[in-house]
Design a protein around this motif. Structure first.
Motif, short mmCIF file in Angstrom:
data_model
loop_
_atom_site.label_atom_id
_atom_site.label_comp_id
_atom_site.label_asym_id
_atom_site.label_seq_id
_atom_site.Cartn_x
_atom_site.Cartn_y
_atom_site.Cartn_z
N LEU A 1 18.78 3.29 -21.34
CA LEU A 1 19.33 2.08 -21.97
C LEU A 1 18.39 1.55 -23.05
O LEU A 1 18.84 1.14 -24.13
CB LEU A 1 19.56 1.00 -20.90
CG LEU A 1 20.84 1.12 -20.08
CD1 LEU A 1 20.85 0.07 -18.96
CD2 LEU A 1 22.08 0.94 -20.96
N SER A 2 17.09 1.55 -22.77
CA SER A 2 16.11 1.06 -23.74
C SER A 2 16.17 1.87 -25.02
O SER A 2 16.16 1.33 -26.13
CB SER A 2 14.70 1.11 -23.16
OG SER A 2 14.59 0.31 -22.02
N LEU A 3 16.25 3.19 -24.87
CA LEU A 3 16.28 4.06 -26.04
C LEU A 3 17.57 3.86 -26.84
O LEU A 3 17.53 3.77 -28.08
CB LEU A 3 16.16 5.52 -25.60
CG LEU A 3 16.01 6.55 -26.73
CD1 LEU A 3 14.73 6.32 -27.50
CD2 LEU A 3 16.05 7.97 -26.18
N LEU A 4 18.71 3.75 -26.18
CA LEU A 4 19.98 3.55 -26.87
C LEU A 4 20.02 2.22 -27.62
O LEU A 4 20.44 2.15 -28.78
CB LEU A 4 21.13 3.62 -25.86
CG LEU A 4 21.48 5.01 -25.32
CD1 LEU A 4 22.50 4.90 -24.19
CD2 LEU A 4 22.04 5.89 -26.44
N ILE A 5 19.58 1.15 -26.95
CA ILE A 5 19.58 -0.17 -27.58
C ILE A 5 18.67 -0.20 -28.79
O ILE A 5 19.03 -0.70 -29.86
CB ILE A 5 19.16 -1.25 -26.56
CG1 ILE A 5 20.23 -1.40 -25.47
CG2 ILE A 5 18.91 -2.59 -27.25
CD1 ILE A 5 19.79 -2.25 -24.28
N THR A 6 17.49 0.37 -28.63
CA THR A 6 16.52 0.36 -29.74
C THR A 6 17.02 1.20 -30.91
O THR A 6 16.89 0.79 -32.08
CB THR A 6 15.17 0.90 -29.24
OG1 THR A 6 14.74 0.13 -28.12
CG2 THR A 6 14.11 0.80 -30.33
N LEU B 1 13.51 -4.63 -16.52
CA LEU B 1 12.84 -3.38 -16.88
C LEU B 1 13.37 -2.87 -18.22
O LEU B 1 12.60 -2.37 -19.05
CB LEU B 1 13.06 -2.34 -15.79
CG LEU B 1 12.20 -1.07 -15.90
CD1 LEU B 1 10.72 -1.40 -15.84
CD2 LEU B 1 12.57 -0.06 -14.81
N THR B 2 14.67 -3.00 -18.45
CA THR B 2 15.24 -2.59 -19.73
C THR B 2 14.71 -3.47 -20.86
O THR B 2 14.36 -2.98 -21.94
CB THR B 2 16.77 -2.65 -19.68
OG1 THR B 2 17.25 -1.80 -18.64
CG2 THR B 2 17.38 -2.21 -21.00
N ALA B 3 14.65 -4.79 -20.62
CA ALA B 3 14.10 -5.71 -21.63
C ALA B 3 12.65 -5.36 -21.94
O ALA B 3 12.22 -5.42 -23.10
CB ALA B 3 14.21 -7.15 -21.14
N TYR B 4 11.89 -4.99 -20.90
CA TYR B 4 10.49 -4.57 -21.10
C TYR B 4 10.44 -3.34 -22.01
O TYR B 4 9.66 -3.29 -22.97
CB TYR B 4 9.87 -4.25 -19.74
CG TYR B 4 8.51 -3.61 -19.80
CD1 TYR B 4 7.36 -4.36 -20.00
CD2 TYR B 4 8.36 -2.24 -19.60
CE1 TYR B 4 6.11 -3.78 -20.04
CE2 TYR B 4 7.11 -1.64 -19.64
CZ TYR B 4 5.99 -2.40 -19.86
OH TYR B 4 4.77 -1.81 -19.89
N GLY B 5 11.29 -2.35 -21.73
CA GLY B 5 11.29 -1.14 -22.54
C GLY B 5 11.67 -1.41 -23.98
O GLY B 5 11.03 -0.90 -24.91
N VAL B 6 12.71 -2.22 -24.20
CA VAL B 6 13.12 -2.56 -25.56
C VAL B 6 12.00 -3.31 -26.28
O VAL B 6 11.68 -3.04 -27.44
CB VAL B 6 14.41 -3.42 -25.54
CG1 VAL B 6 14.72 -3.95 -26.94
CG2 VAL B 6 15.58 -2.60 -25.02
N GLY B 7 11.37 -4.25 -25.57
CA GLY B 7 10.30 -5.03 -26.17
C GLY B 7 9.12 -4.18 -26.58
O GLY B 7 8.53 -4.37 -27.66
N VAL B 8 8.76 -3.21 -25.74
CA VAL B 8 7.64 -2.33 -26.07
C VAL B 8 7.96 -1.49 -27.31
O VAL B 8 7.13 -1.33 -28.21
CB VAL B 8 7.29 -1.41 -24.88
CG1 VAL B 8 6.25 -0.38 -25.30
CG2 VAL B 8 6.77 -2.21 -23.72
N MET B 9 9.18 -0.96 -27.35
CA MET B 9 9.54 -0.09 -28.48
C MET B 9 9.71 -0.87 -29.78
O MET B 9 9.23 -0.46 -30.83
CB MET B 9 10.82 0.68 -28.16
CG MET B 9 10.58 1.89 -27.28
SD MET B 9 12.03 2.95 -27.11
CE MET B 9 12.91 2.09 -25.81
N VAL B 10 10.42 -1.99 -29.72
CA VAL B 10 10.64 -2.77 -30.93
C VAL B 10 9.32 -3.30 -31.46
O VAL B 10 8.95 -3.07 -32.61
CB VAL B 10 11.65 -3.91 -30.68
CG1 VAL B 10 11.72 -4.84 -31.89
CG2 VAL B 10 13.02 -3.35 -30.37
#
Length: 404
Positions: free
Chosen positions: A231-236, A23-32
């Motif tokens: 997590l997605s927001l922080l990583i991105t 789910l985190t990878a999905y979020g990062v992928g959508v944002m990036v």
């Protein structure tokens, strides 16, 4: 413990197969997505060598809305999340359906535009016919989305890994390059330019909201959803800041602004090699964005089918694959048609305007929900949705004012 009724048993259900990592990878992928590969130059045009600061500031602007989504996702973990939030918080069924359809439209149009752009990158590296390539690539992504959410998010995670690899290569190249004169002797910080750059960079963070629409396929959504969003927001945010830093360190701002592929330019200037590898990674980023948006939009349509008799036909899950098969097919068909027929130029601005309007309503909905029911398993202070609402209104007004 009450036994489920016959009507509840007959309701179509999605399979809970997604954990925190996917789910985190999905979020990062959508944002990036593919956006960061072209956005750095535009932000640098406003903020100059302080473009990294603009991206960090944009992440801080996005954070309150992300926190609002995190709390609401634990209170109402279901597909068509925004529609559910708005209906409960603002007590308007019509407005909730409008919000849900807006999310479907934004996701579908965005997927069509990114598919068209991704095929453009691909055909610039490999000599292939555009029409046939669009149909084949688009149909393959629709098929992956139909087979299963675990398979879809696994493919998306692979694309995300390639995206992050590309950004890591850019960061490495920028770190090893000879610093520009501008970087060695920076001008005094201009907060007006940094603020304008942050408003533009804010749109690179749009995507965390898609996570909430996967809630019915997530294991332990009350715990997993808020963690994945944050997590997605922080990583991105970390990736964006480092990429922008590498870019303005290695390439003069004027050159970044003039380039349509600024990150490929960073790679070429720093290494002296071909930019083709970065172009291929941009293709992976685009395909990831298309798949993620199709998966999200179909889940929203599935959830709206539960809420509206007119859309009931879409509230059906395949008995074997556990995916919303009719909703996915409909979204996929529109994406293919749009990629072949729609003009791309104005789509990004329209999509951003729709989503910022949704952010305004979602933050307002959380204010209403917190007044109705203060207790929740994951809570943020009331000031968070208030700030999120104000920031979203301000960004929307700036966007509309800029397009006037």
């Amino acid at each position: 413990m009450a036994q489920p009724t016959a009507q509840q048993k007959a309701q179509p259900t999605l399979k809970r197969r997604i954990g925190l990592g996917l789910l985190t990878a999905y979020g990062v992928g959508v944002m990036v997505g593919a956006g960061i590969y072209v956005l750095v130059g535009a932000v640098a045009a406003q903020a100059g060598t302080y473009a990294p600061l603009a991206f960090v500031l944009a992440g801080l602007i996005a954070a309150p809305s992300a926190l609002s989504y995190a709390e609401l996702s634990t209170r109402m973990p279901e597909a068509a999340g925004e529609a559910a939030f708005v209906e409960r918080g603002l007590r308007s069924h019509a407005l909730s359906l409008l919000v849900g359809l807006a999310i479907v439209a934004a996701g579908t149009v965005s997927a069509a535009a990114v598919l068209r752009g991704g095929v453009g990158y691909l055909t610039s590296v490999v000599p292939l016919p555009t029409l046939a390539t669009t149909l084949v690539v688009g149909a393959a992504l629709v098929l992956v989305a139909l087979i299963g959410v675990l398979e879809s998010l696994t493919v998306a995670a692979i694309f995300t890994a390639l995206e992050v690899l590309g950004l890591a290569l850019v960061i490495w190249a920028g770190t090893t390059a000879v610093p520009t004169v501008e970087w060695q002797a920076p001008q005094v910080i201009g907060w007006t330019g940094v603020g304008a750059g942050a408003t533009l960079a804010f749109f690179a963070f749009i995507g965390f909201e898609d996570i909430v629409n996967m809630a019915e396929e997530v294991k332990q959504p009350e715990r997993t959803m808020p963690r994945a969003i944050l997590l997605s927001l922080l990583i991105t945010a970390a990736l964006y800041g480092l990429v922008a830093w590498a870019a303005v360190r290695a390439v003069p701002v004027a050159d970044l602004v003039a380039s349509e592929q600024p990150l490929a330019l960073v790679w070429a200037r720093a290494t002296g090699g071909s930019a083709a590898p970065l172009a291929l990674i941009a293709v992976a980023a685009a395909l990831n964005g298309v798949l993620a948006q199709m998966v999200m939009a179909s889940r929203v349509l599935f959830g709206l089918g539960r809420r509206s008799p007119a859309l009931k036909v879409f509230h059906r899950a395949h008995p074997l694959f556990g995916t919303p098969i009719l909703a996915t097919s409909a979204v996929g068909a529109v994406v293919l048609i749009g990629a072949l027929a729609l003009p791309v130029a104005a789509l990004a601005g329209a999509t951003s305007a729709i989503l910022l309007g949704v952010f305004v309503l979602v933050n307002a909905a959380l204010i209403g929900v917190k007044r109705q029911t203060p207790e929740a398993s994951f809570r943020v202070p009331m000031i968070v949705p208030v700030v999120g609402l104000i920031a979203s209104v301000a960004a929307l007004l700036m966007l509309l004012g800029g397009g006037a």
